[in-house]
Design a protein around this motif. Structure first.
Motif, PDB file in Angstrom:
ATOM      1  N   VAL A  29      -4.468 -14.546  -7.543  1.00  0.00           N
ATOM      2  CA  VAL A  29      -3.121 -15.084  -7.629  1.00  0.00           C
ATOM      3  C   VAL A  29      -3.361 -16.442  -7.233  1.00  0.00           C
ATOM      4  N   GLU A  30      -2.517 -17.461  -7.616  1.00  0.00           N
ATOM      5  CA  GLU A  30      -2.649 -18.931  -7.158  1.00  0.00           C
ATOM      6  C   GLU A  30      -1.388 -19.431  -6.174  1.00  0.00           C
ATOM      7  N   ALA A  31      -1.981 -20.461  -5.382  1.00  0.00           N
ATOM      8  CA  ALA A  31      -0.806 -20.991  -4.424  1.00  0.00           C
ATOM      9  C   ALA A  31      -1.226 -22.269  -3.976  1.00  0.00           C
ATOM     10  N   ALA A  32      -0.482 -23.136  -3.128  1.00  0.00           N
ATOM     11  CA  ALA A  32      -0.586 -24.366  -2.991  1.00  0.00           C
ATOM     12  C   ALA A  32      -1.541 -24.705  -1.908  1.00  0.00           C
ATOM     13  N   HIS A  33      -2.170 -25.663  -2.043  1.00  0.00           N
ATOM     14  CA  HIS A  33      -3.110 -26.481  -0.971  1.00  0.00           C
ATOM     15  C   HIS A  33      -3.015 -27.844  -0.996  1.00  0.00           C
ATOM     16  N   PRO A  34      -3.011 -28.701   0.154  1.00  0.00           N
ATOM     17  CA  PRO A  34      -3.228 -28.287   1.408  1.00  0.00           C
ATOM     18  C   PRO A  34      -1.976 -27.867   2.303  1.00  0.00           C
ATOM     19  N   VAL A  35      -0.759 -27.915   1.689  1.00  0.00           N
ATOM     20  CA  VAL A  35       0.303 -27.483   2.414  1.00  0.00           C
ATOM     21  C   VAL A  35       0.856 -26.167   1.736  1.00  0.00           C
ATOM     22  N   PRO A  36       0.921 -25.087   2.461  1.00  0.00           N
ATOM     23  CA  PRO A  36       1.138 -23.752   1.918  1.00  0.00           C
ATOM     24  C   PRO A  36       2.663 -23.892   1.270  1.00  0.00           C
ATOM     25  N   ASP A  37       2.902 -22.696   0.415  1.00  0.00           N
ATOM     26  CA  ASP A  37       3.976 -22.561  -0.260  1.00  0.00           C
ATOM     27  C   ASP A  37       4.578 -21.182  -0.238  1.00  0.00           C
ATOM     28  N   ALA A  38       5.480 -20.870  -0.892  1.00  0.00           N
ATOM     29  CA  ALA A  38       6.216 -19.522  -1.054  1.00  0.00           C
ATOM     30  C   ALA A  38       5.192 -18.449  -1.619  1.00  0.00           C
ATOM     31  N   ALA A  39       4.315 -18.940  -2.765  1.00  0.00           N
ATOM     32  CA  ALA A  39       3.508 -18.231  -3.270  1.00  0.00           C
ATOM     33  C   ALA A  39       2.332 -17.585  -2.295  1.00  0.00           C
ATOM     34  N   GLY A  40       1.609 -18.519  -1.729  1.00  0.00           N
ATOM     35  CA  GLY A  40       0.989 -18.094  -0.610  1.00  0.00           C
ATOM     36  C   GLY A  40       1.366 -17.082   0.272  1.00  0.00           C
ATOM     37  N   GLN A  41       2.763 -17.173   0.813  1.00  0.00           N
ATOM     38  CA  GLN A  41       3.286 -16.476   1.738  1.00  0.00           C
ATOM     39  C   GLN A  41       3.341 -15.056   1.231  1.00  0.00           C
ATOM     40  N   ALA A  42       3.676 -14.941  -0.221  1.00  0.00           N
ATOM     41  CA  ALA A  42       3.737 -13.707  -0.778  1.00  0.00           C
ATOM     42  C   ALA A  42       2.497 -13.046  -0.789  1.00  0.00           C
ATOM     43  N   ALA A  43       1.394 -14.009  -1.367  1.00  0.00           N
ATOM     44  CA  ALA A  43       0.056 -13.378  -1.452  1.00  0.00           C
ATOM     45  C   ALA A  43      -0.368 -12.712  -0.104  1.00  0.00           C
ATOM     46  N   ALA A  44       0.026 -13.287   1.137  1.00  0.00           N
ATOM     47  CA  ALA A  44      -0.433 -12.837   2.232  1.00  0.00           C
ATOM     48  C   ALA A  44       0.341 -11.716   2.688  1.00  0.00           C
ATOM     49  N   GLN A  45       1.370 -11.451   2.453  1.00  0.00           N
ATOM     50  CA  GLN A  45       2.273 -10.304   2.573  1.00  0.00           C
ATOM     51  C   GLN A  45       1.503  -9.242   1.902  1.00  0.00           C
ATOM     52  N   ARG A  46       1.468  -9.360   0.442  1.00  0.00           N
ATOM     53  CA  ARG A  46       0.830  -8.319   0.002  1.00  0.00           C
ATOM     54  C   ARG A  46      -0.600  -7.909   0.220  1.00  0.00           C
ATOM     55  N   ILE A  47      -1.440  -8.879   0.876  1.00  0.00           N
ATOM     56  CA  ILE A  47      -2.741  -8.520   1.546  1.00  0.00           C
ATOM     57  C   ILE A  47      -2.535  -7.747   2.620  1.00  0.00           C
ATOM     58  N   MET A  48      -1.668  -7.929   3.463  1.00  0.00           N
ATOM     59  CA  MET A  48      -1.105  -7.092   4.842  1.00  0.00           C
ATOM     60  C   MET A  48      -0.892  -5.780   4.106  1.00  0.00           C
ATOM     61  N   GLU A  49      -0.257  -5.827   3.207  1.00  0.00           N
ATOM     62  CA  GLU A  49       0.334  -4.213   2.841  1.00  0.00           C
ATOM     63  C   GLU A  49      -0.687  -3.481   2.133  1.00  0.00           C
ATOM     64  N   LEU A  50      -1.662  -4.130   1.634  1.00  0.00           N
ATOM     65  CA  LEU A  50      -2.994  -3.297   0.965  1.00  0.00           C
ATOM     66  C   LEU A  50      -3.933  -2.846   1.960  1.00  0.00           C
ATOM     67  N   THR A  51      -3.852  -3.278   3.515  1.00  0.00           N
ATOM     68  CA  THR A  51      -4.750  -2.876   4.535  1.00  0.00           C
ATOM     69  C   THR A  51      -4.296  -1.554   4.937  1.00  0.00           C
ATOM     70  N   ARG A  52      -2.851  -1.176   4.570  1.00  0.00           N
ATOM     71  CA  ARG A  52      -2.352   0.132   5.138  1.00  0.00           C
ATOM     72  C   ARG A  52      -3.238   1.204   4.536  1.00  0.00           C
ATOM     73  N   GLY A  53      -3.374   2.376   5.271  1.00  0.00           N
ATOM     74  CA  GLY A  53      -3.943   3.540   4.842  1.00  0.00           C
ATOM     75  C   GLY A  53      -5.538   3.500   4.773  1.00  0.00           C
ATOM     76  N   LEU A  54      -6.091   2.349   5.184  1.00  0.00           N
ATOM     77  CA  LEU A  54      -7.612   2.274   5.042  1.00  0.00           C
ATOM     78  C   LEU A  54      -8.215   3.436   6.017  1.00  0.00           C
ATOM     79  N   THR A  55      -9.538   4.151   5.780  1.00  0.00           N
ATOM     80  CA  THR A  55     -10.163   5.048   6.406  1.00  0.00           C
ATOM     81  C   THR A  55     -11.457   4.278   6.788  1.00  0.00           C
ATOM     82  N   ALA A  56     -12.065   5.045   7.749  1.00  0.00           N
ATOM     83  CA  ALA A  56     -13.450   4.884   8.142  1.00  0.00           C
ATOM     84  C   ALA A  56     -14.338   4.878   7.078  1.00  0.00           C
TER      85      ALA A  56
END
Length: 433
Positions: free
Chosen positions: A94-121
Motif C-alpha cells: 500500500v502507498e502513503a505520504a512521505h515525508p509528512v505522514p497521512d491517514a493512509a500511513g496511519q491506516a496501514a500501520a493499524q493493519r500491520i499491528m492487527e496482522l501480528t495478532r495470533g503469531l506463534t513460536a
C-alpha cells in the motif's frame, strides 16, 4: 596527458556513476541469497520504506511458491514497481505520504499491528525496512493524534535537526517504532532485512528501528525538541519527563533470537560507483559515506577540496572523481522556496567553486526524490553561475530563499530519474578533469 574518452561528456559520466550506485542497491539484487529458511509455521511479511514495494516484489519472487507467504508493506506514493503494481503477488503493498505522514500511513500501520495478532513460536515475521519508514509507518502513541504527528514532523524537517535527532523524537511518539513492532510480534521469530539510508548504518535509526532495541530515551527526545524550539501537544512533554513513553531497550528478552541484516548500504553504492569510474580509466576516491551537516556548508567544503585538486593536484591527482554520501540537512529560512538537500548542496558548491574550470558536480537522492520535488538532484558545471546570471538569477539570493530547485530548473540542469525503488541516501560525485 590525454584524457579518457568519457571526459568528452562529463554530465554523462556523472549520470552513469549515479545509475551504477542505484543499481547496486536494488532489492532484486541485494536480496539474493539473504532470505531465511521456510519456518514450520507461516511466514508473515511486514515492512515500511521507500524501497518497500521493490523489496516485497523481490521476496515474493524468491520465496518458494509452495510455501505460505502473506503480509503488508507500506511505501511512498508512486514507489511500487510497475510490474508488481500490474500483477500483485502474495505480499500486499500500500502507498502513503512521505515525508509528512497521512491517514493512509496511519491506516496501514493499524493493519500491520492487527496482522501480528495470533503469531506463534513456529511463525516467522520477515520485516522489510528501508529509509522513509518513519513517516510511512505512522501509529501515534497514546495521547497523540495524526495531526499532532504531522505538525511535529513538519517542524523537525524545517529545523535542521539530524536524522538521528529526528528519529529519536519519532520513536518516542509512536506505537510501532523503537522496537515496539518486535514486541507485538512475540513469540514469533523476527528477521529484519534492512536497506540503510543513514550515516553509520545503525538499524535502530533506519526508519526509527521498529524491530530493534532503542538505546535513546524520553529525556533525550525532550532535550531535542527543546533545542530546536519544537512545540509538543499538551501532556506529551510531561509524559516524556516521567518516562511514560519509553521504548524497549537493548537486552530486553523480546529481542532474543531475532536477526537483523543490512542488505544494502551507502558505502556499497559508493564502491560500485568508484569501480565504474575506474573501469572508464578515471581514478575514484570515496571521501566518506557518513557526511552530515547543513547542505550548503557541506557544499562549500566539497568545493574547497575540489579546488585544491584542480589547482594543486592535492590531496589527489586529477583527473579523478570524488565520491561521498551521508545525509545532510536543510534549515528552512524562507517560506515558498523549492528544493531539497541535493540542490541546496549544489548551489552552495557552485558559489564556492566560482566557476572553477574542469570541475563538474552531481548530487542526488538515491530514491529519486530530492525533498518533495520531482527531481533526484542536479548538476553543476563550470559555467553554472554565469548561465544563471545571464538569466537574471542571483545564486546567493536564491540560496537564501531555499529556492535552489527553480535555479537548476531554469538552467535545464535538474537530474530527473523518477522513483528508483531503493534508498541509500545522498549520492555526490565531483569530477575534476
Amino acid at each position: 596527458m590525454s584524457l579518457p574518452a568519457c571526459f568528452d561528456d562529463p554530465r554523462a559520466l556523472l549520470r552513469h556513476l549515479l545509475e551504477v550506485a542505484i543499481a547496486r542497491a536494488q532489492p532484486e539484487r541485494c536480496l539474493q541469497g539473504r532470505l531465511p529458511p521456510v519456518p514450520r509455521g507461516r511466514t508473515l511479511v511486514l515492512g515500511a520504506g521507500k524501497a518497500g514495494g521493490a523489496m516485497a516484489a523481490a521476496v515474493d519472487a524468491l520465496w518458494p511458491k509452495d510455501a505460505p507467504l502473506s503480509g503488508l508493506v507500506v511505501t511512498r506514493y508512486g514507489h511500487v514497481p510497475p510490474a508488481y503494481r500490474a500483477s500483485p503477488g502474495r505480499i500486499e503493498v500500500v502507498e502513503a505520504a512521505h515525508p509528512v505522514p497521512d491517514a493512509a500511513g496511519q491506516a496501514a500501520a493499524q493493519r500491520i499491528m492487527e496482522l501480528t495478532r495470533g503469531l506463534t513460536a513456529d511463525d516467522l515475521v520477515l520485516c522489510l525496512i528501508s529509509g522513509g519508514g518513519s513517516a510511512l509507518l505512522s501509529a501515534p502513541a497514546p495521547g497523540l493524534s495524526l495531526q499532532d504527528k504531522q505538525n511535529i514532523n513538519r517542524a523537525l524537517l524545517k529545523s535542521g535537526a539530524s536524522i538521528d535527532e529526528m528519529n529519536c523524537v519519532r520513536k518516542h511518539l509512536s506505537a510501532l517504532k523503537g522496537g515496539r513492532l518486535a514486541a507485538l510480534c512475540a513469540p514469533a521469530r523476527v528477521v529484519t532485512l534492512v536497506i540503510s539510508d543513514v550515516p553509520g548504518d545503525d538499524p535502530s535509526v533506519i526508519a526509527s528501528g521498529p524491530t530493534v532495541p532503542d538505546a535513546t530515551t524520553c529525556a533525550e527526545a525532550l532535550a531535542i525538541v527543546r533545542r530546536y524550539g519544537i512545540a509538543l501537544p499538551a501532556g506529551i512533554e510531561s509524559a516524556w519527563a516521567r518516562g511514560e513513553l519509553e521504548t524497549p531497550k537493548p537486552g530486553d528478552p523480546i529481542f532474543e533470537g531475532h536477526e537483523v541484516h543490512l542488505i544494502a548500504t551507502p558505502q556499497q553504492a559508493l564502491e560500485a560507483a568508484a569501480e565504474a569510474a575506474q573501469a572508464l580509466g578515471v581514478q575514484a576516491y570515496i571521501l566518506s559515506d557518513e557526511i552530515e551537516g547543513e547542505s550548503r556548508v557541506v557544499g562549500q567544503v566539497h568545493a574547497a577540496l575540489a579546488r585544491q585538486v584542480a589547482r594543486r593536484n592535492q590531496p589527489f591527482a586529477r583527473p579523478c572523481v570524488l565520491l561521498s554520501g551521508g545525509e545532510t540537512t536543510v534549515t528552512v529560512r524562507s517560506a515558498g522556496g523549492r528544493g531539497g538537500r541535493a540542490t541546496e548542496f549544489l548551489l552552495g558548491t557552485a558559489l564556492a567553486l566560482q566557476g572553477q574550470p574542469g570541475v563538474y558536480v552531481l548530487a542526488a537522492d538515491t530514491d529519486g526524490i530530492d525533498g518533495v520535488e520531482d527531481n533526484a538532484g542536479a548538476i553543476v558545471t563550470p559555467d553554472t553561475l554565469a548561465r544563471g546570471q545571464a538569466l537574471g538569477l542571483n545564486a546567493t539570493e536564491v540560496l537564501d530563499r531555499n529556492d535552489a530547485y527553480r535555479y537548476f530548473e531554469a538552467l535545464g540542469d535538474l537530474v530527473i530519474t523518477g522513483p528508483t525503488y531503493t534508498n541509500v541516501n545522498d549520492f555526490r560525485a565531483i569530477l575534476v578533469a
